[in-house]
Every structure is written in C-alpha cells, then in structure tokens.
Scaffold this motif. Structure first.
Motif, PDB file in Angstrom:
ATOM      1  N   THR A  71      91.543 111.385  43.936  1.00 32.99           N
ATOM      2  CA  THR A  71      91.610 109.904  44.254  1.00 32.99           C
ATOM      3  C   THR A  71      92.758 108.866  43.395  1.00 32.99           C
ATOM      4  N   ASP A  72      92.824 108.274  43.859  1.00 34.72           N
ATOM      5  CA  ASP A  72      93.868 107.127  43.423  1.00 34.72           C
ATOM      6  C   ASP A  72      93.915 106.364  41.953  1.00 34.72           C
ATOM      7  N   ARG A  73      94.153 105.583  41.367  1.00 27.26           N
ATOM      8  CA  ARG A  73      94.361 105.513  40.025  1.00 27.26           C
ATOM      9  C   ARG A  73      93.486 104.561  39.981  1.00 27.26           C
ATOM     10  N   ASP A  74      92.174 104.192  40.745  1.00 27.51           N
ATOM     11  CA  ASP A  74      91.122 102.938  40.958  1.00 27.51           C
ATOM     12  C   ASP A  74      90.035 104.056  40.849  1.00 27.51           C
ATOM     13  N   ARG A  75      89.974 105.239  40.816  1.00 24.60           N
ATOM     14  CA  ARG A  75      89.198 106.727  41.068  1.00 24.60           C
ATOM     15  C   ARG A  75      88.772 106.522  43.017  1.00 24.60           C
ATOM     16  N   LYS A  76      89.493 105.659  43.732  1.00 21.18           N
ATOM     17  CA  LYS A  76      89.420 105.963  44.855  1.00 21.18           C
ATOM     18  C   LYS A  76      89.204 107.088  46.098  1.00 21.18           C
ATOM     19  N   LEU A  77      88.676 107.558  46.316  1.00 20.18           N
ATOM     20  CA  LEU A  77      88.527 108.899  47.405  1.00 20.18           C
ATOM     21  C   LEU A  77      89.997 109.139  48.381  1.00 20.18           C
ATOM     22  N   MET A  78      91.028 109.687  47.934  1.00 16.65           N
ATOM     23  CA  MET A  78      92.234 109.641  49.062  1.00 16.65           C
ATOM     24  C   MET A  78      91.959 111.233  49.810  1.00 16.65           C
ATOM     25  N   GLY A  79      91.284 112.222  49.068  1.00 19.41           N
ATOM     26  CA  GLY A  79      91.475 113.555  49.598  1.00 19.41           C
ATOM     27  C   GLY A  79      90.712 114.208  49.002  1.00 19.41           C
ATOM     28  N   ILE A  80      91.000 115.755  49.354  1.00 19.19           N
ATOM     29  CA  ILE A  80      90.982 116.837  48.674  1.00 19.19           C
ATOM     30  C   ILE A  80      91.910 118.684  48.790  1.00 19.19           C
ATOM     31  N   VAL A  81      92.514 118.950  47.566  1.00 16.65           N
ATOM     32  CA  VAL A  81      93.419 119.482  47.331  1.00 16.65           C
ATOM     33  C   VAL A  81      92.515 121.269  47.119  1.00 16.65           C
TER      34      VAL A  81
ATOM     35  N   GLU B  65     107.574 121.347  43.684  1.00 20.48           N
ATOM     36  CA  GLU B  65     107.035 119.955  43.141  1.00 20.48           C
ATOM     37  C   GLU B  65     105.963 119.927  42.462  1.00 20.48           C
ATOM     38  N   ASN B  66     105.762 118.387  42.497  1.00 19.07           N
ATOM     39  CA  ASN B  66     104.801 117.578  41.809  1.00 19.07           C
ATOM     40  C   ASN B  66     103.591 116.868  42.140  1.00 19.07           C
ATOM     41  N   SER B  67     104.375 116.075  43.343  1.00 19.45           N
ATOM     42  CA  SER B  67     103.453 115.220  44.099  1.00 19.45           C
ATOM     43  C   SER B  67     102.222 116.351  44.902  1.00 19.45           C
ATOM     44  N   LEU B  68     100.566 115.553  45.174  1.00 18.06           N
ATOM     45  CA  LEU B  68     100.031 116.756  45.543  1.00 18.06           C
ATOM     46  C   LEU B  68      99.793 115.369  46.875  1.00 18.06           C
ATOM     47  N   ARG B  69     100.203 114.740  47.390  1.00 19.57           N
ATOM     48  CA  ARG B  69     100.047 114.176  48.863  1.00 19.57           C
ATOM     49  C   ARG B  69     100.193 114.634  49.856  1.00 19.57           C
ATOM     50  N   SER B  70     101.144 115.301  50.033  1.00 19.46           N
ATOM     51  CA  SER B  70     101.981 116.025  51.067  1.00 19.46           C
ATOM     52  C   SER B  70     100.503 117.582  52.215  1.00 19.46           C
ATOM     53  N   ILE B  71      99.618 117.482  50.790  1.00 18.58           N
ATOM     54  CA  ILE B  71      99.464 118.633  50.946  1.00 18.58           C
ATOM     55  C   ILE B  71      97.348 118.437  50.578  1.00 18.58           C
ATOM     56  N   LEU B  72      97.543 117.279  50.892  1.00 17.89           N
ATOM     57  CA  LEU B  72      95.698 116.216  50.927  1.00 17.89           C
ATOM     58  C   LEU B  72      94.901 116.873  52.260  1.00 17.89           C
ATOM     59  N   LYS B  73      93.973 116.991  51.926  1.00 15.68           N
ATOM     60  CA  LYS B  73      93.105 116.807  53.362  1.00 15.68           C
ATOM     61  C   LYS B  73      92.255 116.175  53.077  1.00 15.68           C
ATOM     62  N   PRO B  74      91.518 115.362  53.959  1.00 19.01           N
ATOM     63  CA  PRO B  74      91.115 114.643  54.728  1.00 19.01           C
ATOM     64  C   PRO B  74      88.945 115.328  53.449  1.00 19.01           C
ATOM     65  N   VAL B  75      89.014 114.044  53.577  1.00 16.71           N
ATOM     66  CA  VAL B  75      87.488 114.412  52.592  1.00 16.71           C
ATOM     67  C   VAL B  75      86.173 114.862  53.379  1.00 16.71           C
ATOM     68  N   PRO B  76      85.803 116.090  52.918  1.00 20.00           N
ATOM     69  CA  PRO B  76      84.555 115.938  54.345  1.00 20.00           C
ATOM     70  C   PRO B  76      83.719 115.589  54.434  1.00 20.00           C
ATOM     71  N   GLN B  77      83.310 115.073  53.232  1.00 20.87           N
ATOM     72  CA  GLN B  77      81.663 113.904  53.162  1.00 20.87           C
ATOM     73  C   GLN B  77      81.768 113.226  51.778  1.00 20.87           C
ATOM     74  N   SER B  78      81.319 112.199  52.041  1.00 27.37           N
ATOM     75  CA  SER B  78      80.363 110.890  51.112  1.00 27.37           C
ATOM     76  C   SER B  78      79.517 110.504  51.061  1.00 27.37           C
ATOM     77  N   VAL B  79      78.901 110.094  50.098  1.00 23.35           N
ATOM     78  CA  VAL B  79      77.488 109.298  50.181  1.00 23.35           C
ATOM     79  C   VAL B  79      77.535 108.685  49.031  1.00 23.35           C
TER      80      VAL B  79
END
Length: 442
Positions: free
Chosen positions: A310-320, A333-347
């Motif tokens: 999630t970002d700092r506002d707890r909005k979903l960015m992806g999965i790792v 490396e210290n950042s997750l951004r390069s390996i984020l995968k899309p969130v398959p499902q949220s409700v």
C-alpha cells in the motif's frame, strides 16, 4: 444527526368490548391471553422511530400484529393507547379533516392486493392522488407517464389493470404511491401475492428506486429473507410485541432471544452479511516504503507466499511475492516498486458474501477489502468466508495458494539471520486497527 420522520410511542391496539380495561391490565403485567375476556390485544406497548430516508421493516408471523401497526401509522385503525407522530406532528386525537390532509399530503400506502381502480386506466390510477389535489389533467397525465417509466411501465398507461400481470399491477400501485409525492410510504405485504421470481424482481426494483428517491419506507412482511434484503433496520414482532429492533446484521448475528434465533436460522446469510462483517485485520501487508525485508518478515509471520503493498494512505498499489522480495534483498535494493504485481481481486466492504466466492477463488492472497476511498481495511481468507456461512463439512478447509511460501530457512538466509532491533524498528509496518472478528490469516 438523523431526522426522525415517523415515531410510535407505546402503542396499544385492542379489539373487543372493553379495550381500555384490557390496556390497563396489560400495563399491570397481564399477558395477551389473560385479557381475552375483555378484548383481543393485537399490539402491545410497541415503540420505534423511523429515520428519514430509511427502509424500516416490521416483520413477524401471521397474528403477530404487524399489519395492525401499519394501519395505526396512518389512522386507518384507531389507536387504543399511545401516540404516533409524523415529522413531529401527532396523528392521534386530531380532527378527521386534518387526518385526511396528512394521509393525502404526507403518507402513501401500497397494499398487498394492489387496490387499483378497475374501471380506470393505468395512467389514471397512477394520477389519482394528483386528481384529489386538484392538479390539472394534462399535468397529472404527464406526471403519471413519468413515474410509469420510472417503474418500468412506459407505454402501458392506456391499459386497464385487468390487462396487466400481477407484478405489473403492483408496479402500478407503487407508481400511484410515488405520484402522491409524500415523504412516507407504507407498504403492507406489498410483494407477498407475487410468485417468487417476480417478487425478487420487485424487491430489487424497490431498492433501486429508494437509492434515487430516498423516501421513508415502512415495509411489512412475514418473509425474513425479504426483510433482510430490504431493511436498513428490522423490528421483529411476536404476539403483539416488538421483541427486537436492529440492522439485518444485528438480527442475524446477535438475536435477542431464542424466538429470534430460531426465526433466523434458515436465513440466506450470503445475501445479508457483507465483506465488512467478516473481514479480518489486513495481513500480510506492507507499505511501499517498508522495503523487501519488511515484506519478507510479514510473509514469514503469516505463512504466506505474497503480501499486499500500500501507499502511505493505505491505498492498494499491488502485491509482492516472497521470491521476488528475496531477489531484491540479494541485489541490495530497498524499493519494492520494481517487482510489484497487480492486485488480482479486491472488494468493497459493503459487498455481500454471495458476490465474494469467485474473487476469493481467483485471489492468490486472502481477499483484499477496501473502503469507499479504496484503502485497504481488511482481508477475507477463504476459510473465513466458508465459516461465515455457518457450520458445514467445508468450514475448515485449508487455503491452497498457487505457489507455496518459501521455507523460513531460505527467508532467514536472505535476511542475513536475525536482524537488529534498530533494523526491525526502521522497517516496522504500521498497525491498522483490527475489526471485532480479528483472526490470524493463514
């Protein structure tokens, strides 16, 4: 603050030769059966307040007093004792002319058996309340056609009621009530004369209309599934008394007594409970600033092969995934951004359980639950979803992920063994307050 549209205070209705004596004895503690010698107590000490814009359902078995109450709310039945107010104005103890004005201008009623005028066309039936107010013929016809289109009967205005099916006739009854443009709609078993498929269709249409019009609706039914589907709140009646008032979730998950518990045992929970009712605290999850080490710790503790980011506002960015996080650690490396995968499902947290099964099956993680701002507020493991529907042979099934988590030894090796307290503090994941049904995610 919510505004009270209609309120009933300590209502009694007794039919018989000495109603006042019956009420006196009931107030002294005698039962319904005890006072049969002086009258039949249909309603006993009933109190409730209906908020403006809500659907308030009164339900109970035959003889419980629910239909008597709704006729007391608009003065069709005299009140033996107690008071009813509409918008703060009493309807008890007022002149008959004033009561007629209230019925005409502030309260409309939809009956179980349609109560249409057989010799008038559909449009004339709908326009009838406007005719009583002296609205010009052209204006009331235009309004009738507008409302008929709203309830799915465009083009049927010139037909007679006898040419329509039962479901269509009930739509005319609803259209007539809407044409009166009153604040309050009283609906007495309005759909019980319809076959099940048409009944469900009418329930769904009423919910759609309510979302647009925001009327105050008091709905009477003996069908608990109907009450659960329609009601913002429900009053359960037994033998003339209200035994519980609450939201559908309150009635289903916290019945007030054995009677209510037995009443709700066959309810279709999947249509009543929502994601927000059964979700657990959101694990595993990590903010995007946490880095791969924090993500690996979260996945290790949750025995999971992946985590939400999630970002700092707890909005979903992806999965790792744990495998991708290990690769980042090994690269330094210290950042997750390069390996984020899309969130398959949220409700949404307001989604009913019946709509969660496919997303839950398709999600490699416990199903993400978000609020109206798309923030992660909880998760629903498949086992929790199954358990929420009641005990059964599948209630303890294990969740099978598409990819099993890495062994702890491999994660520990990637992390370089036990981390210092300073490193752990630097990568600490913020806490999200857990809901009441908090549980561990597996």
């Amino acid at each position: 603050m919510s505004e009270i549209a209609l309120e009933a205070r300590n209502l009694y209705k007794v039919f018989g030769r000495n109603p006042a004596q019956a009420v006196k004895r009931l107030k002294a503690g005698e039962t319904r059966d005890d006072v049969l010698d002086v009258g039949t107590a249909a309603v006993i000490d009933a109190s409730f307040a209906v908020q403006r814009g809500e659907i308030f359902v009164i339900m109970g078995l035959s003889g419980s007093g629910k239909s008597t109450i709704i006729r007391m709310l608009n003065g069709l039945h005299d009140i033996t004792d107690g008071e009813v107010t509409i918008g703060g104005d009493p309807i008890t103890g007022i002149p008959r002319g004033r009561l007629r004005e209230i019925r005409r201008d502030r309260v409309s009623m939809v009956f179980q058996h349609f109560a249409l005028l057989p010799h008038r066309t559909v449009a004339d039936n709908v326009a009838y309340p406007l005719e009583l107010r002296g609205v010009a013929k052209a204006d009331r016809r235009a309004r009738a056609e507008e409302i008929l289109a709203m309830v799915g009967l465009a083009g049927w205005g010139d037909k007679l009621p006898s040419e329509l099916s039962g479901g269509m006739q009930q739509r005319v009854g609803i259209a007539r009530a809407l044409a009166a443009d009153t604040d309050i709609l009283l609906m007495d078993e309005a759909f019980s004369a319809l076959d099940p498929l048409i009944r469900r269709e009418m329930q769904e249409q009423l919910v759609e209309l309510q979302a647009k019009l925001q009327k105050t609706i008091v709905f009477i039914t003996h069908d608990l599934n109907e009450a659960m589907f329609l009601g913002d709140r429900i009053a359960v009646m037994r033998d003339g008394r209200i035994v519980q008032i609450g939201t559908p979730e309150d009635i289903l998950t916290d019945p007030a007594n054995d009677y209510v518990e037995q009443f709700v045992q066959d309810v279709d929970r999947a249509r009543v409970l929502t994601a927000g009712n059964v979700m657990e605290r959101p694990r595993p999850y990590v903010p995007d600033t946490g880095g791969p080490r924090a993500a690996l710790r979260q996945m290790k503790d949750a025995y999971s092969s992946a985590a939400y980011v999630t970002d700092r506002d707890r909005k979903l960015m992806g999965i790792v995934t744990d495998r991708d996080a290990v690769k980042l650690v090994r690269k330094g490396e210290n950042s997750l951004r390069s390996i984020l995968k899309p969130v398959p499902q949220s409700v949404s947290q307001d989604e009913t359980l019946m709509n969660l099964f496919v997303p839950a099956v398709e999600s490699p993680l416990p199903l993400a639950v978000t609020d109206e701002h798309d923030r992660l507020v909880g998760v629903i493991p498949r086992v929790t979803l199954l358990a929420a529907l009641g005990p059964g042979p599948n209630a303890t099934e294990e969740i099978t992920l598409p990819m099993p988590p890495l062994p702890h030894a491999e994660i520990d090796a990637a992390l370089g063994g036990a981390e210092s307290a300073h490193e752990a503090s630097a990568n600490e994941v913020p806490t999200i307050k857990a809901p009441a049904n908090e549980g561990e995610v597996r």
